[in-house]
Design an enzyme around this catalytic site. Sequence first.
Site, short mmCIF file in Angstrom:
data_model
loop_
_atom_site.label_atom_id
_atom_site.label_comp_id
_atom_site.label_asym_id
_atom_site.label_seq_id
_atom_site.Cartn_x
_atom_site.Cartn_y
_atom_site.Cartn_z
N LYS A 112 1.04 -1.36 0.07
CA LYS A 112 -0.05 -0.13 0.05
C LYS A 112 0.80 1.13 -0.04
O LYS A 112 1.60 1.38 1.04
CB LYS A 112 -0.86 -0.10 1.29
CG LYS A 112 -1.72 1.27 1.24
CD LYS A 112 -2.91 0.70 2.36
CE LYS A 112 -3.81 2.16 2.64
NZ LYS A 112 -4.68 1.84 3.88
N ARG A 175 0.50 -5.12 3.56
CA ARG A 175 -0.72 -5.46 4.34
C ARG A 175 -0.83 -7.09 3.86
O ARG A 175 -0.87 -7.46 2.57
CB ARG A 175 -1.85 -4.57 3.77
CG ARG A 175 -3.35 -4.88 4.32
CD ARG A 175 -4.05 -3.59 4.43
NE ARG A 175 -4.64 -3.46 3.07
CZ ARG A 175 -5.41 -2.41 2.68
NH1 ARG A 175 -5.93 -1.69 3.68
NH2 ARG A 175 -5.98 -2.17 1.58
N ARG A 182 -14.28 -7.10 -1.74
CA ARG A 182 -15.12 -5.85 -1.01
C ARG A 182 -16.42 -6.09 -1.46
O ARG A 182 -16.74 -6.55 -2.55
CB ARG A 182 -14.57 -4.65 -1.33
CG ARG A 182 -12.91 -4.58 -0.87
CD ARG A 182 -12.46 -3.29 -2.09
NE ARG A 182 -10.96 -3.42 -1.94
CZ ARG A 182 -10.17 -2.62 -1.05
NH1 ARG A 182 -10.73 -1.89 -0.53
NH2 ARG A 182 -8.97 -2.79 -1.18
N ASP A 251 -16.68 0.27 -0.30
CA ASP A 251 -15.23 -0.33 -0.92
C ASP A 251 -14.36 -0.72 0.29
O ASP A 251 -13.59 -1.32 0.08
CB ASP A 251 -14.82 0.48 -1.79
CG ASP A 251 -14.59 1.96 -1.16
OD1 ASP A 251 -15.71 2.42 -0.86
OD2 ASP A 251 -13.51 2.46 -0.92
N ASN A 252 -15.00 -0.28 1.59
CA ASN A 252 -14.14 -0.55 2.67
C ASN A 252 -14.62 -1.45 3.60
O ASN A 252 -14.32 -1.78 4.73
CB ASN A 252 -13.69 0.69 3.39
CG ASN A 252 -13.00 1.76 2.82
OD1 ASN A 252 -12.06 1.27 1.95
ND2 ASN A 252 -13.03 2.89 3.16
P1 AMP Z 1 -9.60 4.93 1.07
O1 AMP Z 1 -10.41 6.19 1.53
O2 AMP Z 1 -8.28 4.72 1.68
O3 AMP Z 1 -10.41 3.84 1.15
O4 AMP Z 1 -9.41 5.25 -0.65
C1 AMP Z 1 -10.53 5.34 -1.63
C2 AMP Z 1 -9.82 5.53 -2.80
O5 AMP Z 1 -8.96 6.22 -3.25
C3 AMP Z 1 -9.38 4.17 -3.22
O6 AMP Z 1 -9.39 3.79 -4.44
C4 AMP Z 1 -7.77 4.52 -3.17
O7 AMP Z 1 -6.82 3.57 -3.99
C5 AMP Z 1 -7.67 5.95 -3.64
N1 AMP Z 1 -6.63 6.69 -3.02
C6 AMP Z 1 -6.27 7.05 -1.71
N2 AMP Z 1 -5.34 7.60 -1.83
C7 AMP Z 1 -4.62 7.64 -2.95
C8 AMP Z 1 -3.34 8.24 -3.09
N3 AMP Z 1 -2.48 9.01 -2.58
N4 AMP Z 1 -3.12 8.11 -4.66
C9 AMP Z 1 -4.13 7.39 -5.45
N5 AMP Z 1 -5.30 6.70 -5.29
C10 AMP Z 1 -5.52 7.16 -3.84
MG MG Z 2 -10.21 2.03 0.86
#
Ligand code: AMP
Ligand code: MG
Length: 486
Positions: A112, A175, A182, A251-252
């Site tokens: 990650k 991870r 999901r 998605d989480n």
């Molecule tokens: P999360 O809030 O961590 O569940 O992320 C939501 C979405 O945003 C997922 O598709 C992640 O892969 C994407 N994402 C979060 N941070 C970044 C980043 N710095 N660069 C690219 N994609 C990101």
């Molecule tokens: Mg996520």
Amino acid sequence: MKTDFGWNFDNSYSRLPRRFFTQQKPIPVKAPKLVILNEKLAADLGVDIAKLHTEEGIAIFAGNQIPEGAFPLAQAYAGHQFGHFTMLGDGRAVLLGEQLTPNDGRLDIQLKGSGKTPYSRGGDGRAALGPMLREYIISEAMYALGIPTTRSLAVVTTGETTFRETPLPGAILTRVAASHLRVGTFQYITAFGSHEELKILADYTINRHYPQAAMAENPYLSLLQEVIKYQAGLIAKWQLVGFIHGVMNTDNMAISGETIDYGPCAFMDTYEPATVFSSIDIEGRYAYGNQPYIGGWNLARFAETLLPLLDDDEGEAVKLAEAAISEYGKLYQSYWLAGMRAKLGIFSEEEQDEALVVDLLNLMQKYSADYTNTFLGLTVDKPYGLKLFATEEFSQWKRRWHERLGRQEQSEDTIQELMRNSNPAVIPRNHRVEEALDAAVNQEDTSVMKKLLAVLSKPFAHLPEQAEYCTLPPKSDRPYRTFCGT
Ligand code: AMP
Ligand code: MG
């Protein structure tokens, strides 16, 4: 085939149709350095610990080298973010593959923060050191608390700067998960794939996580029921320890029933159902008290994706899905109440038990009592400086509770044991986590974090040296805040 490193990959996900993922190598980084390695987990995975410490081992955690047998890919998925449907996918993660473990397990190994992918949507694909260590600490604390969760194998710094509001040291977390399937994976295939692909995904999931469902009269209904059961159990466990996930987007939510995606999560201190830590959760959608409801909402989205498989007749399929979803609330309530009984040392079941619990929670809210320390105080019979314990209302409640305990045959010692095993002495308190991160990130000193991790690894041991980790932070006029997508 097992390598001399101990990697033993078999990548079933990579054999799914191409729509499910994009082949994607991690983007190499400048100067990787190992910050922390979970040696116990490495041993469980069957990987050679000494080799992981070598330059080659660290290069793997950094994405600069691909371990033999891996098949790096970014997974496609969609999801409802704060209620709105969006196409997502691994925007900053790469699945290296599935490690076959010495005890016949199959676990995803994912990097990650490993760089841009086709799903990055304008993001840089990277992660900062603080948030990756935060995920490491909290996920390992959850594991020790007995809560299903993804694990953290290692964190490396990249030697590169990640720009957020300020420049921060870049890092990559390795991870480990039962899988990264999901609710959003199903939503993605339902929205963009064929009926055949949806069936392939459901069959794959049954085979990987719920093999007994294959034997059921309606395997897809059984899959839905199993996921509902596991999520009800998981969210009940969160509520029982005061864990706030913070970003329960679909998605989480992992199909395996593990807690996944430690972004803006945090543990509640003062008992208050409206507690929200996430800076972007303005309306409190993911507040502590709302989590059980949101779990049901997400599961309804999951059920919708399965409709075409549940029955050829749409009306019949909807009926089956609704019946399954209506079980969620009952299951959740029964798991939660069973957990609360254990926290209060209650073995048997009486009609009034729920009222006993609710009355205590109401008093905790009224007197702004710390959630963890209230139950700890009841367990070891110490007031922990809680105002609540000095009130007449609490004395009355305590009398009722003692009378209740007296109506069961278990001895005091047995009751004590149940309570000690159900009420953690330590949780990752926000100020302790911040203190550990500050030392690790700003002073390159990981000793504070390692000490915290050691304490958190035995939450039910009730050791004297844990006492200093039970205390609350000094009063602050600013509420604790957490951040997403960091
Ligand atoms: P999360 O809030 O961590 O569940 O992320 C939501 C979405 O945003 C997922 O598709 C992640 O892969 C994407 N994402 C979060 N941070 C970044 C980043 N710095 N660069 C690219 N994609 C990101
Ligand atoms: Mg996520």
